[in-house]
Scaffold this active site. Structure first.
Site, PDB file in Angstrom:
ATOM      1  N   ASP A   7      -7.408  -3.752   3.896  1.00  0.00           N
ATOM      2  CA  ASP A   7      -6.383  -4.651   3.356  1.00  0.00           C
ATOM      3  C   ASP A   7      -6.601  -6.106   3.764  1.00  0.00           C
ATOM      4  O   ASP A   7      -5.945  -6.996   3.225  1.00  0.00           O
ATOM      5  CB  ASP A   7      -4.993  -4.219   3.842  1.00  0.00           C
ATOM      6  N   ASP A  10      -2.024  -2.307   6.249  1.00  0.00           N
ATOM      7  CA  ASP A  10      -2.204  -1.963   7.658  1.00  0.00           C
ATOM      8  C   ASP A  10      -3.641  -1.653   8.036  1.00  0.00           C
ATOM      9  O   ASP A  10      -3.907  -1.338   9.191  1.00  0.00           O
ATOM     10  CB  ASP A  10      -1.329  -0.756   8.014  1.00  0.00           C
ATOM     11  N   ASP A  39       0.860  -1.174   0.000  1.00  0.00           N
ATOM     12  CA  ASP A  39       0.000   0.000   0.000  1.00  0.00           C
ATOM     13  C   ASP A  39       0.904   1.234   0.000  1.00  0.00           C
ATOM     14  O   ASP A  39       2.093   1.156   0.321  1.00  0.00           O
ATOM     15  CB  ASP A  39      -0.891  -0.031   1.245  1.00  0.00           C
TER      16      ASP A  39
END
Length: 831
Positions: free
Chosen positions: A723, A719, A520
């Site tokens: 996700d 995180d 990410d």
């Protein structure tokens, strides 16, 4: 007779260093910890004697029932021992025991069950304490004992920070020394003629055989008793293992020799050597036992070292905390008395006792033991602190938030312990081999015996017997069984010390093989906290004036970009006035009145709605967006007055980490919900291979599925809650410890500090561990492939000699020690 003695010995529970001869020992009579009388700890007068305590809790327990804690019965000899001056103290299964002398202590540690039978422990282990096998973690029992599969002693599933000596290690060490001492004269009698000492000729063959019987019997019938128990268990459980082979080999050598000594006339000429005497192998049986004990002692010591990582983590938390009462008074209390909501003082040099929030003070805190990051972190009011971290130079007052098993440190310890008990898929190979290995070895031993008995030189039966026993001893598969568990236990402990938490061994093995890493952007590559970067004012207005108006307008907004503008203005010393008539236009921006002036801040669409011309500022806005920044137009009193730009800064360590990950064989894909232009700007700066922008949670999972369908091994780092689906779908999910709990639950690897540096450490650890496991399996396999044929006698036609059972035992022990030593190299791996 005075029941209070001068107690000399080793303090196994609280001190790692034994008291010097003549040194006075001051011990807390309640918990057994040694106490420094000059440290200002609590004291109490009782019966004309002053007692010292580690905490108020122990003092209060003593005051409530002093007779319970003044003295204790030595469990070996039954004498009364003064608890507060006892030099000999051992913790066993959670209970403390006091001894009158080191002799009693030694007897107890060698055979604790013998002295505790029928006696309830003063402080028994918790009811939920369970024991497992280091080699077979699927074996879980409520009591200590032996593994029904491999015969190894079961160990607590969660080590304790104040573990006393391992009773099995103490017992085996004692049996080893007895075996070694008795084996030396046996070797002199049996092997003396080979080095020019014809001992058997001096004392005569019959007497020599009887002396060997006398010396070998205690070794085989007493010292080797644990081996025979485990060997019999292997037959009862129909689970052949190393103890099966040792029992058969040692038992055959000893029984044959006893019969040959007592009834030599039963043996025909095929069994007789030079001079017509029947050869005996007492020395082989005894030396094999001594060498196996040597291997076991070295192995037990090494296994204790694999648990050192967990003990080191447990030791991070202090045993006491300084609690502040409502009236402002302060007192030291045991850590288990701290509850959520307590106010605690953390002095310079103190370890933070539990997780919580800083209420007052300012200091730098060393979090390296939790996160693996060496740079101390500044802590001020409102910031979180983690139990086990070290306060450096300032004083802090904190509010306890998470205590006991809820703390980050406790969760790390639990995760490491579970990972150490897990099995890597590569272990399946060793399991399949071991299942067929022992029966195959027994068959080879039988074949070797038959072949040598028929075709061997005279005395043929002696040659047959020696080769069969050698095959049984040298083929013990302990090295094969230890190859994977030892590496996994060592690696997971090393990872925890570097801020890399491994959920299970399978995740470690898979991560060593993945080829693609999806990351990410926000919070992983970038800081996750936008900052003001540029203020571009149009002609007729100053930069500070423009920023003041923009920040005043954004003061009423809760948007992260608004917070970045307000903070940026404050850092530059610009006044931030209040806004009136504040209004938020969804998807476009905000409007309001600041210091009597009409102000609007937003995107190009808002400016079009207001009928304003932004042509002069458009080129500059495009340039800022090309740099990965979010550019927002500002209008004042109906005119386009300038631009404010905000960006989420790239982490300082990101570029170097990306380069290292490329060197480690990973292709990097950025998957982000941000717009494509900003994402590509960040990717270009960092050298990322591919960008997927405007990604929704389901899009990230679809990307993982797409790559896996192409045959790529995929790791996903994230995180947030969004996700979690992708983390669960990937071959390996990597959760950032600063993120959401659901992300950590979905991941196989958790990084205590969420950044790419942790991924680098995890990749190095995974590759190093699998390489180490393969080396161990190679050592174990090649040893058996070469050792068994040699023991069976295939080299006899070339060298004219057979492999001695004693040499076979030494080689067997050496193979296990080499595997353990190789696994322990992971403790020093550079991450």
């Amino acid at each position: 007779m005075n029941d209070k003695h001068d107690h000399r010995g080793h303090d196994h529970a609280a001190n790692s260093k034994a008291p010097a001869e003549g040194e006075t020992v001051v011990r807390d009579p309640v918990c057994g910890m040694t106490v420094d009388p000059a440290a200002g700890k609590p004291t109490l007068e009782h019966g004309g004697h002053r007692y010292h305590f580690c905490s108020d809790s122990c003092r209060n327990k003593f005051q409530a029932a002093p007779d319970k804690y003044v003295s204790a019965k030595d469990p070996v000899c039954g004498m009364d021992v003064a608890r507060d001056t006892a030099r000999n103290f051992v913790k066993h299964e959670g209970s403390g025991y006091y001894f009158c002398s080191s002799t009693c202590e030694g007897k107890f540690t060698a055979e604790p069950a013998k002295y505790l039978s029928g006696k309830p422990a003063a402080e028994p282990m918790p009811k939920d304490t369970q024991y497992t096998c280091p080699m077979h973690p699927e074996i879980i029992r409520d009591k200590p004992g032996s593994c029904p599969i491999c015969g190894m002693a079961l160990e607590p599933m969660m080590p304790s920070a104040d573990d006393g000596p391992n009773p099995e290690l103490v017992d085996f060490t004692r049996r080893f020394w007895v075996s070694a001492v008795l084996s030396i004269p046996l070797l002199v009698i049996a092997m003396g003629p080979m080095v020019g000492l014809p001992v058997r000729d001096w004392i005569g063959e019959p007497l020599a055989a009887w002396l060997e019987l006398i010396l070998a019997t205690p070794v085989v019938l007493w010292a080797a008793l644990p081996f025979f128990h485990r060997g019999l268990d292997s037959f009862r459980n129909r689970s052949p293992n190393m103890w099966t082979l040792i029992t058969l080999g040692v038992g055959a050598a000893y029984l044959y020799s006893v019969v040959a000594t007592l009834f030599p006339d039963l043996f025909p000429h095929q069994f007789r050597g030079h001079g017509g005497a029947v050869p005996v192998y007492f020395e082989a049986a005894a030396v094999i036992v001594a060498l196996v004990f040597l291997g076991q002692v070295l192995e037990l010591r090494a296994r204790e070292r694999t648990g050192s990582a967990i003990r080191a983590l447990l030791d991070l938390a202090p045993k006491t905390a300084r609690r502040i009462a409502e009236d402002g008074s302060e007192s030291e209390v045991p850590l288990d008395e701290v509850v959520s909501g307590d106010r605690l003082r953390i002095r310079p040099g103190d370890a933070v006792p539990v997780d919580g929030i800083v209420l007052e003070g300012r200091s730098s805190v060393d979090e390296s033991m939790i996160t693996g990051e060496p740079v101390p972190v500044e802590k001020v009011e409102g910031e979180r602190v983690t139990g086990g971290t070290l306060n450096k130079n300032g004083s802090l007052i904190m509010r306890a938030d998470k205590v006991g098993s809820e703390t980050v440190l406790s969760q790390i310890v639990d995760m490491v312990a579970k990972a150490q008990r897990s099995r890597a898929p590569i272990q399946g190979l060793a399991d399949r081999v071991s299942f067929y290995f022992v029966p195959t070895v027994v068959l080879i031993a039988i074949v070797a015996f038959v072949v040598w008995a028929i075709f061997g030189p005279e005395p043929s039966m002696v040659f047959a017997f020696v080769s069969a026993v050698s095959v049984l001893i040298i083929a013990c598969p302990c090295a094969l069984g230890l190859a994977t568990p030892m590496s996994v236990m060592t690696a997971t402990g090393r990872g925890a010390q570097a801020g890399v938490l491994i959920k299970d061994a399978e995740a470690l093995e898979r991560f060593s093989k993945v080829s693609t890493l999806i990351v990410d952007k926000t919070g992983t590559l970038t800081e996750g906290r936008p900052q003001l970067t540029d203020v571009v004012a149009a002609e007729g207005i100053a930069d500070d004036e423009l920023l003041s108006l923009a920040a005043g307008l954004e003061k009423g907004s809760e948007h992260p970009l608004a917070e970045a503008i307000v903070e940026g203005a404050a850092k530059r010393g610009v006044t931030v006035p209040d806004a009136q008539d504040f209004d938020s236009v969804t998807g476009k921006g905000v409007t309001g009145t600041v210091s009597g002036r009409k102000v609007a801040l937003g995107n190009a669409a808002m400016m079009v709605d207001l009928g304003l011309d932004t042509a002069e500022l458009a080129a500059r806005a495009d340039a800022l967006r090309g740099e990965g920044k979010t550019a927002m137009f500002v209008a004042v009193d109906g005119k386009a007055a300038g631009i404010v730009a905000v960006a989420d800064p790239i982490k300082a360590s990101a570029a170097e980490a990306i380069r290292t990950l490329h060197d480690l064989g990973l292709r990097i894909i950025m998957a982000t919900g941000d717009n494509e232009r900003t994402a590509k700007a960040v990717a270009q700066k960092l050298g990322i291979d591919e960008v997927r922008a405007d990604m929704l949670p389901e899009s990230k999972k679809a990307l993982v599925d797409e790559l896996r369908a192409k045959g790529q091994g995929v790791a996903m780092a994230g995180d947030g809650v969004n996700d979690a689906p992708a983390l669960a779908a990937a071959d390996v999910g990597i959760a950032m410890g600063t993120g959401a709990d659901v992300a950590m639950e979905s991941a196989g690897i958790t990084l205590v500090k969420g950044d790419l540096g942790g991924i680098v450490r995890a990749r190095k650890l995974a590759q190093g561990t699998i390489r180490n496991i393969k080396e161990n399996l190679f050592f174990a396999f090649i040893y058996n492939v070469l050792g068994v044929p040699v023991a069976a006698g295939v080299l006899y036609p070339v060298l004219g000699t057979l492999l001695s059972p004693m040499i076979a035992a030494a080689a067997m022990s050496l193979s296990s020690v080499s595997v353990i030593a190789n696994a322990l190299r992971l403790r020093a791996i550079k991450l």
